[in-house]
Design an enzyme around this catalytic site. Sequence first.
Site, mmCIF file in Angstrom:
data_model
loop_
_atom_site.group_PDB
_atom_site.id
_atom_site.type_symbol
_atom_site.label_atom_id
_atom_site.label_comp_id
_atom_site.label_asym_id
_atom_site.label_seq_id
_atom_site.Cartn_x
_atom_site.Cartn_y
_atom_site.Cartn_z
ATOM 1 N N CYS A 68 5.117 4.720 -3.880
ATOM 2 C CA CYS A 68 4.962 4.125 -5.218
ATOM 3 C C CYS A 68 3.862 4.851 -5.989
ATOM 4 C CB CYS A 68 4.641 2.631 -5.109
ATOM 5 S SG CYS A 68 6.071 1.614 -4.668
ATOM 6 N N GLN B 271 0.847 -1.207 0.000
ATOM 7 C CA GLN B 271 0.000 0.000 0.000
ATOM 8 C C GLN B 271 0.883 1.258 0.000
ATOM 9 O OE1 GLN B 271 -3.167 0.787 -0.304
ATOM 10 N NE2 GLN B 271 -3.986 -1.287 -0.390
ATOM 11 N N SER B 272 1.986 1.237 -0.726
ATOM 12 C CA SER B 272 2.949 2.333 -0.660
ATOM 13 C C SER B 272 2.423 3.645 -1.252
ATOM 14 C CB SER B 272 4.219 1.916 -1.415
ATOM 15 O OG SER B 272 5.067 3.029 -1.596
ATOM 16 N N ASN B 273 2.409 4.693 -0.419
ATOM 17 C CA ASN B 273 2.101 6.039 -0.934
ATOM 18 C C ASN B 273 3.204 6.490 -1.879
ATOM 19 O OD1 ASN B 273 -0.256 6.603 0.758
ATOM 20 N ND2 ASN B 273 1.214 6.579 2.452
#
Length: 345
Positions: free
Chosen positions: A86, A82-84
């Site tokens: 990325c 759930q990387s912001n």
Amino acid sequence: MDLSRFPRRRYSHAPTPIERLPHFTAALAAQCPAGHRPEIWIKRDDMLGLFPGGNKTRKLEFLVADALAQGADTLVTCGAPQSNHCRITLSAAVKEGLRCRFVIEERVPHSFREDASGNHFLFRLMGVESMRVVPAGTDMAAEMQREVEALAGEGRKGYAIPGGGSNAIGGLGYVACVQELMAQSLDMGVRFDHVIVGSGSSGTHGGMLAGFVGHRYDATLTGIGVSRDPQDQVPLVLKEAQAVHDLLGTGVQVPVEAVRCVGGYWQPKYSVPNARMVEATQWLARTEGVILDPVYTGKIMAGLIGLAREGHFRDGEQVLFMHTGGLPGVFAYERELLGQVEMAP
Ligand SMILES: *Cc1c(COP(=O)(O)O)cnc(C)c1O
């Protein structure tokens, strides 16, 4: 600290707002010891560009400019499912007409789901070229290098951006933020005594620290750990702040005593919700209509609340909370944020 000799793209239209939090300040004061009731403010870095932006937008202004200067056609980066970071990197790539590939580290086993909502959904909507999932503990720099080599084999040019965009170039974005904050403080006639920020891959905390030291800005900067306790986090932040000064060639040695980190609030594990995060997130949502996120800013605000309850701040002190973004994360943790799931304290 002159940043003008570094190439920079601009992804936001104005300084991010600094706002008072009057209802939250009053509610918090009722829980603080007498003589220790600060006034709380927020800097809205959740309103940066590359909507919905967040702290990675500032770092990417310098990182993407460097990628373009090197003739890259593809950004390669890494992060959690759930990387912001990325998501915002992909957004910058799309805006610049570049392609984008991710290496996803499954830090919590089985947390990568093809049908996930939140940031993962946005990865797919904005058309990421590929997502390669690797297990926790993998050497991410080596995996990104493999992607860059694979691209070279196809006659393309990749540019690897480290996790969180945290290196010396990315840190320049938060030196710029400190300059912005100092100008706003002067304009508003408000002197901040404390600045509270999240501390993860450390580009934000380390970049701000570099700016505080370089500009002799005398507010106290405190980083709330989102994945590590101080013994592991302090060296990372120091390294980042020093790397920024070395890149700028200031000759400044950042003193280790300037690095202040608080641990505990990230437990039981990076990205895993806890009850204090839920309390902080509901509190801000219900007193100010400000939405925090479960992985970062909810835990960071829980840290601010915890410090205030312990009497860490004094009457009349002005405390600025850096809202570093993360909005899409709320849509991946809806039941947790509504208190419908058992969790660690
Ligand atoms: C990445 C992130 C942080 C942590 O910033 P670092 O520069 O990695 O330390 C804090 N808040 C949000 C919303 C983030 O996405």
